[in-house]
Design a protein around this motif. Sequence first.
Motif, PDB file in Angstrom:
ATOM      1  N   VAL A  38       0.853  -1.187   0.000  1.00  0.00           N
ATOM      2  CA  VAL A  38       0.000   0.000   0.000  1.00  0.00           C
ATOM      3  C   VAL A  38       0.891   1.239   0.000  1.00  0.00           C
ATOM      4  N   CYS A  39       0.632   2.140  -0.936  1.00  0.00           N
ATOM      5  CA  CYS A  39       1.501   3.304  -1.118  1.00  0.00           C
ATOM      6  C   CYS A  39       1.532   4.192   0.134  1.00  0.00           C
ATOM      7  N   PRO A  40       2.731   4.513   0.613  1.00  0.00           N
ATOM      8  CA  PRO A  40       2.823   5.391   1.783  1.00  0.00           C
ATOM      9  C   PRO A  40       2.678   6.879   1.416  1.00  0.00           C
ATOM     10  N   PHE A  41       2.620   7.157   0.129  1.00  0.00           N
ATOM     11  CA  PHE A  41       2.602   8.552  -0.307  1.00  0.00           C
ATOM     12  C   PHE A  41       1.233   9.051  -0.759  1.00  0.00           C
ATOM     13  N   HIS A  42       0.274   8.149  -0.912  1.00  0.00           N
ATOM     14  CA  HIS A  42      -1.098   8.612  -1.172  1.00  0.00           C
ATOM     15  C   HIS A  42      -2.058   7.629  -0.515  1.00  0.00           C
ATOM     16  N   ASN A  43      -3.306   8.059  -0.397  1.00  0.00           N
ATOM     17  CA  ASN A  43      -4.299   7.251   0.300  1.00  0.00           C
ATOM     18  C   ASN A  43      -4.874   6.197  -0.626  1.00  0.00           C
ATOM     19  N   HIS A  59       7.963   2.304  -7.710  1.00  0.00           N
ATOM     20  CA  HIS A  59       7.053   3.093  -8.539  1.00  0.00           C
ATOM     21  C   HIS A  59       5.624   2.876  -8.045  1.00  0.00           C
ATOM     22  N   CYS A  60       4.885   3.976  -7.945  1.00  0.00           N
ATOM     23  CA  CYS A  60       3.484   3.833  -7.555  1.00  0.00           C
ATOM     24  C   CYS A  60       2.599   4.081  -8.770  1.00  0.00           C
ATOM     25  N   PHE A  61       1.772   3.089  -9.085  1.00  0.00           N
ATOM     26  CA  PHE A  61       0.879   3.223 -10.238  1.00  0.00           C
ATOM     27  C   PHE A  61      -0.313   4.115  -9.929  1.00  0.00           C
ATOM     28  N   GLY A  62      -0.504   4.401  -8.617  1.00  0.00           N
ATOM     29  CA  GLY A  62      -1.619   5.261  -8.232  1.00  0.00           C
ATOM     30  C   GLY A  62      -1.267   6.739  -8.335  1.00  0.00           C
ATOM     31  N   CYS A  63      -0.174   7.150  -7.680  1.00  0.00           N
ATOM     32  CA  CYS A  63       0.155   8.578  -7.654  1.00  0.00           C
ATOM     33  C   CYS A  63       1.370   8.933  -8.496  1.00  0.00           C
ATOM     34  N   GLY A  64       2.041   7.932  -9.041  1.00  0.00           N
ATOM     35  CA  GLY A  64       3.123   8.199  -9.990  1.00  0.00           C
ATOM     36  C   GLY A  64       4.495   8.446  -9.393  1.00  0.00           C
TER      37      GLY A  64
HETATM   38 ZN   LIG Z   1       1.111   6.328  -4.468  1.00  0.00          ZN
END
Ligand SMILES: [Zn+2]
Length: 306
Positions: A38-43, A59-64
């Motif tokens: 789970v990305c620590p940089f976005h919810n 790399h986060c596919f959610g927030c980039g």
């Molecule tokens: Zn993210």
Amino acid sequence: MVRYSDELLDEIRMRNDIVDVVSQYVTLKRKGRNYFGVCPFHNEKSPSFSVSPDKQIFHCFGCGVGGNVFHFISKIENIGFIESVQMLAERVGMELPNSSNAEDEKIANLKAKVYEVNKASAEFYHLNLYKPTSKMAQEYIKKRKLDNNTLKAFLIGYAGDGNELFSYLKSKGFGPEEMLASSLIGKTESGRYYDKFKRRIMFPIQDVRNRVIAFGGRVLDDSKPKYINSPENIVYSKGRNLFALNVAKRAEPGMLKRILIVEGYMDAISLYQRGIKNVVASLGTALTDAQGRLLRKNSEQVILRV
Ligand SMILES: [Zn+2]
């Protein structure tokens, strides 16, 4: 301002495996070649944050967001790049040089000079191979059926009889300190300088950035030792590099699909000439950990053929 050398940054990055580091902050689960969490940089609820152990990046596919281990630490700890370097060095117990220190500055300058000496020497040996005085070397090359493209691709050269390299380097304005530090030139007790490699076919060993870091020299006949290699010095540490990796990467830039490992210079060179360009030589019997990491960083698949 504090500045760290690329070598030092590489070393710190290599010793801090990104999966280990990220795992201290995020619970990761393996899925195929990569890890997800789970990305620590976005919810988010479902994990779109990925970590690649092969490429040592996240790399986060959610927030980039994405980057290497330094970027991760500076983002998650909310600190600058230099602080992230210091933190990761400390994590693996590495001492960082103080760059305001004059001694470190001197070493960095000498290193840069030695790279220049090595480059000039590789070019000198290479051109020397084509001279009329290098007939014996040319016959050896002919016998091994090496064509001109191959000679150029690997910058293969020849070290002659006398102390021509020393004279050449001197004429190029290089000083004794960097010449001796390159391990190509020696000094007698009476203070005379001489070429260390003589009557040998010269194979420059280059790093991934095409910098010449060392040389292997092979005799033309059956005399011993068959090969002499540069000793460890200010720019060369044995077992950290792979011969021909730079040539393989030139043929197939970016991540290699697969790579073939052979043992010696000539094994790699003759395969290259037959069109098999994704080949490297370990220059030793066993692969070191550092060589293994270098391979995983540059190739998806590794095939041993010794
Ligand atoms: Zn993210």
